[in-house]
Design a protein around this motif. Structure first.
Motif, short mmCIF file in Angstrom:
data_model
loop_
_atom_site.label_atom_id
_atom_site.label_comp_id
_atom_site.label_asym_id
_atom_site.label_seq_id
_atom_site.Cartn_x
_atom_site.Cartn_y
_atom_site.Cartn_z
N ALA A 41 -1.01 1.27 2.90
CA ALA A 41 -1.95 2.14 3.61
C ALA A 41 -1.93 1.83 5.10
CB ALA A 41 -3.35 1.95 3.04
N GLU A 42 -1.87 0.54 5.45
CA GLU A 42 -1.79 0.14 6.86
C GLU A 42 -0.45 0.55 7.47
OE1 GLU A 42 -2.08 -4.00 9.50
OE2 GLU A 42 -2.71 -3.98 7.39
N LEU A 43 0.61 0.40 6.68
CA LEU A 43 1.94 0.77 7.16
C LEU A 43 2.00 2.24 7.54
CD1 LEU A 43 5.02 -0.24 7.37
CD2 LEU A 43 5.28 0.85 5.13
N PHE A 44 1.51 3.12 6.66
CA PHE A 44 1.58 4.56 6.93
C PHE A 44 0.63 4.98 8.05
CE2 PHE A 44 2.98 4.59 2.36
CZ PHE A 44 4.28 5.00 2.62
N THR A 45 -0.49 4.26 8.19
CA THR A 45 -1.45 4.61 9.23
C THR A 45 -1.00 4.17 10.62
OG1 THR A 45 -3.29 4.47 7.66
CG2 THR A 45 -3.85 4.33 9.99
N ASP A 46 -0.49 2.93 10.70
CA ASP A 46 -0.23 2.33 12.01
C ASP A 46 1.24 2.24 12.40
OD1 ASP A 46 -2.96 1.93 12.15
OD2 ASP A 46 -2.86 -0.13 11.40
#
Length: 490
Positions: free
Chosen positions: A80-85
């Protein structure tokens, strides 16, 4: 995925030489990713000060560690962090591979609706850049996860304080070959008695079309491509209740599969694979021991808490269950497979690297194998009395085969450990939380002396399939190849 990571490593190395500052932790982490060494990735990541690692590499490390070492609650948050940031740093192949891994881990923790929604969003954004293989695979994923969201897969209840599943070791194939399989006793599907084969090497549960109808499975909108000696596509279906021993499992997904090979002799034995329960169920049981001495599988009533134990299991390129061990003192990653009815097989690269020794010390043989999609006949050698170490013990295994030719399957396994070797190790415990396998070879003779001196075996690195080459298998629950899994020697 590896292509993009390789470019990233080159960029890091160039930056380091230009600035004169070492980026040691970044280089080590990316090297571990590129080589698929998930144990090293975990160890390096835990030892590295987080402020010494590039943010993208730090997040992507957590994604891969969680996905490959069965820590979905770690990887789900990291993805989730990878796709967001960090989506801009991924590139198309990393984006697609990360989407497949993310949706797989979401599904494992019951978030099938979220898995479908995310996969659809990525497909909608990238469709114009994709070839038909990727498009079809992603569409299959979306359909499957949407359909599974109407159910609650793998609800598990015990009728007693702890789980017990008795089983028989049954002969299969020609008697002279000694091939055997595990047949679960006291088993039923939707209230009907069922002959179920337990196969640790199967990435999904499978059932024949005729038995899916007989047991009233509910077809759902989702398909899987299963790779074996050939490839076949099957439809998902749900069994509302599967009873194995004193355990009841609700909403169990199966892939409906045609097991016939087209070879009359081999097809005499394919009924043994008409119903398979595999590693997907093992992940949900959390802590189970296959007791070959007393012929039962025991399941802990309460899942163990995650500890600081160092894992020795990981998911392989096709999400098959691998354990770190060694052959004659040479480290090797082993595919653990009760669906391989023999001792197991070492791949053709092992033969090429050690050809002189093998031809001088092993007996040549012809091996005929029947599996998903066809049959295969090839020359092999049988190494006698090979010291095999796994799960903390070493035993002398009398009949490992060495394949002399490259497999025609989608993924060529370097080391497949079959049921006859596993039986020698007595009890085999799978702690699926820590991802640790241990053995307890009571009644077996521990290895002491070699019958002859083994050389330092060479295990060359195999060419790893690219993300695009494996999409047909990754996208169906990241299946493993079945060349020496679900195999009958006949």
């Amino acid at each position: 995925m590896r292509k993009s990571l390789t470019y990233l490593l080159i960029a890091i190395s160039s930056f380091s030489s230009m600035t004169g500052h070492s980026q040691t932790h970044d280089e080590k982490l990316v090297n571990a990713m590129n080589s698929g060494n998930w144990f090293a990735l975990d160890s390096i990541y835990n030892a590295a000060p987080k402020d010494s690692v590039m943010p993208f590499i730090e997040v992507f490390s957590r994604c891969l560690i969680g996905n490959r070492l069965n820590r979905p609650h770690v990887s789900v948050n990291a993805f989730a962090e990878l796709f967001t940031d960090h989506s801009a740093s991924l590139g198309i192949e990393n984006l697609l591979s990360s989407t497949i891994m993310y949706s797989t881990d979401l599904s494992r923790i019951g978030r099938n609706g979220m898995a479908a929604a995310h996969t659809k969003a990525v497909l909608d954004a990238t469709r114009q850049y994709l070839d038909p293989t990727w498009t079809e695979s992603l569409e299959d994923c979306i359909s499957k996860y949407n359909a599974l969201s109407d159910y609650k897969p793998y609800g598990i209840t015990f009728t007693e304080q702890s789980g017990r599943i008795p089983f028989r070791i049954v002969p299969v194939g020609e008697e002279k070959l000694g091939s055997v399989l595990m047949r679960l006793e006291n088993s039923s599907i939707n209230g009907n008695d069922a002959d179920i084969t337990f196969d640790t090497g199967a990435g999904v549960n499978m059932i024949s079309d005729s038995l899916a109808k007989k047991f009233n499975l509910i077809p759902i909108d989702g398909h899987a491509t299963v790779a074996g000696i050939g490839k076949r596509k099957g439809q998902y279906a749900i069994a509302r209740e599967v009873r194995i021993g004193n355990i009841t499992v609700s909403d169990v997904p199966f892939v409906i599969m045609d097991f016939k090979t087209g070879n009359a002799k081999a097809d005499q034995y394919t009924d043994w694979f008409s119903i398979l329960l595999g590693s997907e169920l093992m992940l949900q049981l959390k802590d189970m021991t296959i007791d070959f001495i007393n012929r039962e599988i025991t399941v802990a009533p309460v899942a163990p808490e995650r500890s600081n134990a160092t894992p020795n299991m990981c998911f392989g390129a096709g999400m098959n269950l691998n354990v770190s061990g060694n052959i004659a003192g040479t480290p090797v990653l082993m595919n653990i497979d009760t669906g391989d009815a023999a001792y197991g097989t070492l791949g053709h690269l092992f033969y090429i690297a050690n050809k002189t020794f093998i031809e001088a010390n092993a007996e040549p043989d012809t091996i005929r194998r029947a599996g998903i999609g066809g049959v295969l006949e090839s020359l092999c050698y049988r190494l006698p009395d090979v010291p095999v170490s796994m799960g903390g013990h070493t035993l002398e295994v009398p009949g490992l085969a060495v394949s002399t030719s490259q497999s025609t399957a989608a993924m060529d396994l370097s080391c497949n450990i079959g049921i006859r070797t596993l039986m020698m190790f007595g009890r085999v415990r799978f702690n699926m939380v820590d991802f640790v396998m241990t053995t307890d070879p009571q009644g077996s003779t521990l290895f002491n002396n070699m019958s002859y001196k083994y050389p330092d075996f060479k295990l060359p690195k195999e060419k790893k399939p690219s993300a695009l080459e494996t999409t047909g298998f990754i996208a169906v629950e990241v299946l493993k190849a079945l060349i020496d899994n679900n195999v009958i020697h006949y």
